[in-house]
Write a protein that holds these residues in place. Structure first.
Motif, PDB file in Angstrom:
ATOM      1  N   SER A 565       5.047  -2.363   7.913  1.00  7.80           N
ATOM      2  CA  SER A 565       4.079  -1.363   8.363  1.00  7.80           C
ATOM      3  C   SER A 565       2.671  -1.650   7.878  1.00  7.80           C
ATOM      4  O   SER A 565       1.701  -1.299   8.552  1.00  7.80           O
ATOM      5  N   PHE A 566       2.545  -2.274   6.710  1.00  9.60           N
ATOM      6  CA  PHE A 566       1.212  -2.551   6.162  1.00  9.60           C
ATOM      7  C   PHE A 566       0.913  -4.048   6.074  1.00  9.60           C
ATOM      8  O   PHE A 566      -0.191  -4.433   5.730  1.00  9.60           O
ATOM      9  N   ARG A 567       1.919  -4.851   6.372  1.00 14.72           N
ATOM     10  CA  ARG A 567       1.763  -6.323   6.358  1.00 14.72           C
ATOM     11  C   ARG A 567       1.069  -6.790   5.078  1.00 14.72           C
ATOM     12  O   ARG A 567       0.126  -7.564   5.090  1.00 14.72           O
ATOM     13  N   SER A 568       1.606  -6.288   3.974  1.00 17.48           N
ATOM     14  CA  SER A 568       1.075  -6.655   2.664  1.00 17.48           C
ATOM     15  C   SER A 568       2.226  -6.637   1.666  1.00 17.48           C
ATOM     16  O   SER A 568       2.876  -5.607   1.461  1.00 17.48           O
ATOM     17  N   LEU A 569       2.480  -7.774   1.039  1.00 14.97           N
ATOM     18  CA  LEU A 569       3.527  -7.851   0.028  1.00 14.97           C
ATOM     19  C   LEU A 569       3.161  -6.999  -1.181  1.00 14.97           C
ATOM     20  O   LEU A 569       4.015  -6.349  -1.787  1.00 14.97           O
ATOM     21  N   THR A 570       1.895  -6.974  -1.512  1.00 13.01           N
ATOM     22  CA  THR A 570       1.425  -6.211  -2.671  1.00 13.01           C
ATOM     23  C   THR A 570       1.638  -4.718  -2.466  1.00 13.01           C
ATOM     24  O   THR A 570       2.127  -4.017  -3.362  1.00 13.01           O
ATOM     25  N   ILE A 571       1.255  -4.211  -1.306  1.00 16.80           N
ATOM     26  CA  ILE A 571       1.415  -2.776  -1.012  1.00 16.80           C
ATOM     27  C   ILE A 571       2.892  -2.396  -1.060  1.00 16.80           C
ATOM     28  O   ILE A 571       3.266  -1.346  -1.603  1.00 16.80           O
ATOM     29  N   ALA A 572       3.747  -3.248  -0.509  1.00 16.89           N
ATOM     30  CA  ALA A 572       5.188  -2.950  -0.496  1.00 16.89           C
ATOM     31  C   ALA A 572       5.741  -2.863  -1.917  1.00 16.89           C
ATOM     32  O   ALA A 572       6.496  -1.946  -2.255  1.00 16.89           O
ATOM     33  N   ILE A 573       5.355  -3.807  -2.769  1.00 22.15           N
ATOM     34  CA  ILE A 573       5.854  -3.816  -4.149  1.00 22.15           C
ATOM     35  C   ILE A 573       5.337  -2.619  -4.929  1.00 22.15           C
ATOM     36  O   ILE A 573       6.100  -1.921  -5.608  1.00 22.15           O
ATOM     37  N   THR A 574       4.029  -2.358  -4.845  1.00 23.58           N
ATOM     38  CA  THR A 574       3.461  -1.231  -5.605  1.00 23.58           C
ATOM     39  C   THR A 574       4.023   0.103  -5.109  1.00 23.58           C
ATOM     40  O   THR A 574       4.201   1.033  -5.905  1.00 23.58           O
ATOM     41  N   SER A 575       4.310   0.213  -3.819  1.00 24.01           N
ATOM     42  CA  SER A 575       4.898   1.446  -3.283  1.00 24.01           C
ATOM     43  C   SER A 575       6.235   1.738  -3.951  1.00 24.01           C
ATOM     44  O   SER A 575       6.498   2.869  -4.383  1.00 24.01           O
ATOM     45  N   ILE A 576       7.088   0.716  -4.043  1.00 29.67           N
ATOM     46  CA  ILE A 576       8.405   0.892  -4.642  1.00 29.67           C
ATOM     47  C   ILE A 576       8.281   1.221  -6.125  1.00 29.67           C
ATOM     48  O   ILE A 576       8.950   2.129  -6.637  1.00 29.67           O
ATOM     49  N   VAL A 577       7.418   0.495  -6.837  1.00 29.39           N
ATOM     50  CA  VAL A 577       7.264   0.715  -8.282  1.00 29.39           C
ATOM     51  C   VAL A 577       6.769   2.128  -8.560  1.00 29.39           C
ATOM     52  O   VAL A 577       7.285   2.821  -9.453  1.00 29.39           O
ATOM     53  N   LEU A 578       5.773   2.588  -7.809  1.00 29.29           N
ATOM     54  CA  LEU A 578       5.235   3.930  -8.034  1.00 29.29           C
ATOM     55  C   LEU A 578       6.275   5.004  -7.721  1.00 29.29           C
ATOM     56  O   LEU A 578       6.377   6.010  -8.438  1.00 29.29           O
ATOM     57  N   ASN A 579       7.038   4.812  -6.659  1.00 24.94           N
ATOM     58  CA  ASN A 579       8.070   5.794  -6.330  1.00 24.94           C
ATOM     59  C   ASN A 579       9.158   5.848  -7.398  1.00 24.94           C
ATOM     60  O   ASN A 579       9.636   6.924  -7.767  1.00 24.94           O
ATOM     61  N   LEU A 580       9.559   4.688  -7.905  1.00 22.59           N
ATOM     62  CA  LEU A 580      10.565   4.658  -8.969  1.00 22.59           C
ATOM     63  C   LEU A 580      10.045   5.325 -10.235  1.00 22.59           C
ATOM     64  O   LEU A 580      10.786   6.015 -10.943  1.00 22.59           O
TER      65      LEU A 580
END
Length: 758
Positions: A565-580
């Protein structure tokens, strides 16, 4: 990345554009869909979850054997006759007279069967000061609580005549009746109160009745449609008791959120000077896309519950998934049509004292609003010292999460769940004290080719004897035989009683030592052991086994969706870390308050010393899904600003500040609704309400207002890193529109996005 064609080609934009052009058709289709779903659900009927559908393992095997034989165990009731001062004994004439009076009184009601005297069944305590009169309620056990009142009244009359003794009734029917009266209205009031609370907060947020009613109307119609669809779906996945309540909570939360996101963006663009059609186009392509990304992510999270193998979780997951999908569809179809129909009339019904002047830029909840000014100041400090902000905020959340390391989970006993709020709980404790495990005995379902064959009868007799001699039970062990079905039910009070750990050890003795040495030696005999303690243990064992695959499924699929959805590996990783991190903090708060008792009195909690077994996994799935609402909405706005040519820090400021009003309003609604459930008397519901409310509050403030901008500011251009070896993946980021210039307004807002540079 952007759409160079001057128009939007995403699903949300196309759906919104069609609905705005065919307004009445879109509204009519939605109304027809809701009505058809309700009619289909009514025609199909709701299939309720049976005991044999709940779990795998012995408890399910026992339930299935009974169901296949067509045996429906009656609702059993017990009357405790006990010396108040410890002087009277069961052998005394006065005691015998009271027992005889109880037997006669319950028999005379005509509502019971199989009444047994403690002098026949040896149901007399070791100290001789307590005895149990046992019987079954006639008719369907599911509705026994509706017929138990005459029996309760008869027992109460005997108590009035024998005040020197304690004479109290307890059982499935009497407990259900008591709890329905004490807490049934509690649940209904909480569910009914959720809607006016949400409406009140929306009135404050928008200052106009029509604008406030739209999100509530969308949520309610989505819930109505889902209730119908649940009836159809229940023929494939039976629905448990909790599915409807969870569906209502989730439906109200996401329905209001999605509509809020869409409506705020449309109003913002109108107040920035754009014409109605352009404002709708922008809202559809931006907030509409965020709704779809968020909705799909929430659906994936809810689908995680389908992999637990636990019937109650599977029904909750399916019901939640359906309501999210319906709310998402309504937000990108009927909502644009309604906004197009209403036009400026969406401002009708202005509330006195809330009729704020429209300001250029973002209007209500935009950069000119109070909440956004507050967040502007907070954000200024975060972006000035992002590393310090990151370390302080992350450190605080890790500290809050630390108590979760020692989290203890278990199924609550009656006294843990309800405390001393109802008298029958005290009766439950007295029965367990006088007859350890007598209130919740283990139930052995013995199936044989011939239940009356000599080897089978001898094995059952040996089992009864060894159950006591092994120390698993203090007796009495009773047997009920069904000759025609070749089944026998053996009831074994477990040593440990309401002490779950000790009772599970007794259960282990029965399953691992007593049964193999007796019933296990007869060929063709099945003897699964069920009951409350067995069910709790089997539930915990299965839940423990499901945690890893469910967590992995939700995290991996959420990561993939964010990546696409955001075509960014960084955004995907930070999204998961923040949610956890958000979920971890919620776990820590739950453990600190309900297990360790820190500040428990502030939320009216009892010191139960544990977390209800189903809550951690349930919270993870729900919170991981709902927190994506905010995350997707904020990050979408930041990315949109970045695509329009802003620098990273400028885009962060723009994205966070312009979404602050929406996120704040949505969070306040969810916190308020969840907090309502935190006021219920049941400890499990209180834990759920407090856990959800705390997590949403943390997520909308510390996570989205501090950690997210701090991390993105530190990463800079690396936020948009997408490795070459992943570029073969589908590009789902094409919904940013080429924004036409806005007309200058009286109070121009410098934060308003400039035309897209494509």
């Amino acid at each position: 990345m952007g759409n160079a064609g001057g128009g939007s080609r995403g699903i949300a934009a196309r759906a919104g554009g069609w609905s705005a052009q065919h307004r009445w058709a879109a509204v009519g289709i939605w109304v027809l869909f809701v009505l058809l779903a309700m009619v289909a659900g009514s025609a199909a009927g709701l299939v309720e979850l049976k005991e044999s559908d709940q779990l795998k393992g012995e408890t399910t095997q026992a339930a299935r054997i009974a169901e296949d034989a067509g045996i429906e165990e009656p609702a059993g009731e017990t009357v405790l006759v006990q010396s108040r001062n410890g002087t009277e004994k069961a052998t005394d004439p006065e005691f015998r007279t009271a027992v005889a009076a109880v037997v006669k009184a319950v028999n005379d009601t005509g509502e019971v069967t199989s009444v047994t005297s403690p002098y026949d069944t040896k149901s007399i305590s070791k100290d001789g000061r307590s005895a149990l009169v046992q019987f079954d309620v006639r008719g369907d056990p599911e509705t026994a609580s509706d017929r138990i009142e005459p029996v309760l009244n008869a027992v109460a009359k005997v108590q009035d005549s024998h005040k020197e003794l304690r004479i109290e009734e307890i059982g499935g029917a009497s407990m259900n009746k008591t709890f329905d009266e004490a807490f049934g209205d509690d649940f209904q009031q909480a569910e009914l109160l959720a809607v006016p609370v949400a409406l009140g907060i929306l009135l404050i947020a928008f200052g106009a009745l029509v604008a406030a009613l739209l999100p509530v109307a969308l949520a309610i119609t989505a819930i109505m449609a889902t209730m119908g669809l649940m009836g159809v779906a229940s023929h494939f996945q039976p629905m448990g008791d909790s599915a409807n309540s969870v569906m209502l909570l989730v439906g109200l939360a996401v329905g209001v959120d999605y509509c809020l996101f869409y409506l705020r963006r449309e109003r913002e663009e109108r107040q920035a000077g754009r014409d109605a059609a352009t404002a709708m186009q922008i809202a559809a392509a931006t907030s509409g896309r965020a709704v779809i990304v968020s909705g799909v992510t929430v659906c994936v999270a809810m689908a995680g519950m389908l992999f637990t193998g636990i019937g109650e979780f599977e029904s909750m997951g399916l019901a939640s998934l359906i309501v999210v999908a319906v709310a998402m569809a309504g937000s990108v179809t009927v909502l644009p049509a309604l906004l197009s129909l209403l036009g400026e009339r969406v401002e009708k019904g202005r509330v006195p004292f809330l009729n704020r002047k429209k300001r250029g830029g973002h209007g209500a909840g935009g950069s000119g609003s109070t909440e956004s000014r507050v967040w502007s100041r907070v954000l200024g400090g975060v972006l000035k010292r992002p590393l310090v902000s990151l370390l302080v905020a992350a450190g605080a959340l890790v500290a809050v999460a630390l108590p979760a390391v020692g989290m203890k989970t278990q199924n609550f006993t009656l006294d843990q769940e309800f405390g001393n709020s109802v008298p029958i709980v005290a009766t439950y404790e007295r029965v367990n004290e006088a007859f350890p495990g007598g209130a919740d005995p283990a139930e052995v379902v013995v199936k044989a080719d011939d239940i009356n064959a000599a080897p089978v009868r001898q094995a059952i007799a040996d089992f009864r004897e060894r159950a006591v001699s092994s120390g698993a039970s203090e007796g009495p062990v009773t047997v009920v035989t069904h000759d025609a079905e070749n089944l026998a039910f053996v009831y074994v009070p477990l040593v440990g009683g309401s002490d779950q750990d000790r009772a599970e050890k007794s259960l282990g003795l029965l399953r691992d030592e007593v049964r193999p040495a007796t019933l296990g030696k007869v060929d063709g005999v099945q003897a699964p052991i069920s009951g409350q303690v067995a069910g709790s243990k089997d539930f915990n064992d299965q839940l423990t086994g499901a945690v890893a695959p469910v967590f992995a499924f939700v995290v991996v699929f959420a990561f993939v969706l964010m990546l696409l959805s955001f075509r960014s590996l960084t955004i995907a990783i930070t999204s998961i870390v923040l949610n956890l991190l958000s979920v971890g903090a919620a776990y820590g708060i739950l453990t600190a308050v309900f297990q360790h008792g820190w500040g428990a009195s502030l939320v009216g909690a009892e010191g139960v010393g544990a977390i209800i077994a189903w809550l951690p996994l349930f919270l993870f799935v729900i919170l991981f899904g709902l927190s994506m609402d905010y995350h997707v909405f904020v990050v979408s706005r930041i990315r949109e600003a970045k695509m329009q040519g802003r620098g990273t820090r400028d885009a962060i400021t723009h994205g966070v500040v312009t979404t602050a009003g929406v996120v704040t309003s949505a969070a306040v609604i969810m916190v308020a609704v969840f907090a309502i459930f935190g006021t219920l008397s049941m400890q499990s519901m209180k834990q759920m309400g407090v856990g959800l409310a705390a997590a949403v509050l943390i997520d909308a403030t510390i996570i989205r207002g501090v950690l997210l901008p701090a991390i993105m500011a530190l990463l800079g251009e690396r936020n948009w890193y997408f490795p070459k070896w992943l570029r073969w993946l589908p590009d789902l980021t094409h919904d940013e529109p080429a924004l036409p210039p806005s007309r200058p307004s009286a109070a121009h807002d410098d934060d308003h996005p400039e035309p897209a540079r494509v």
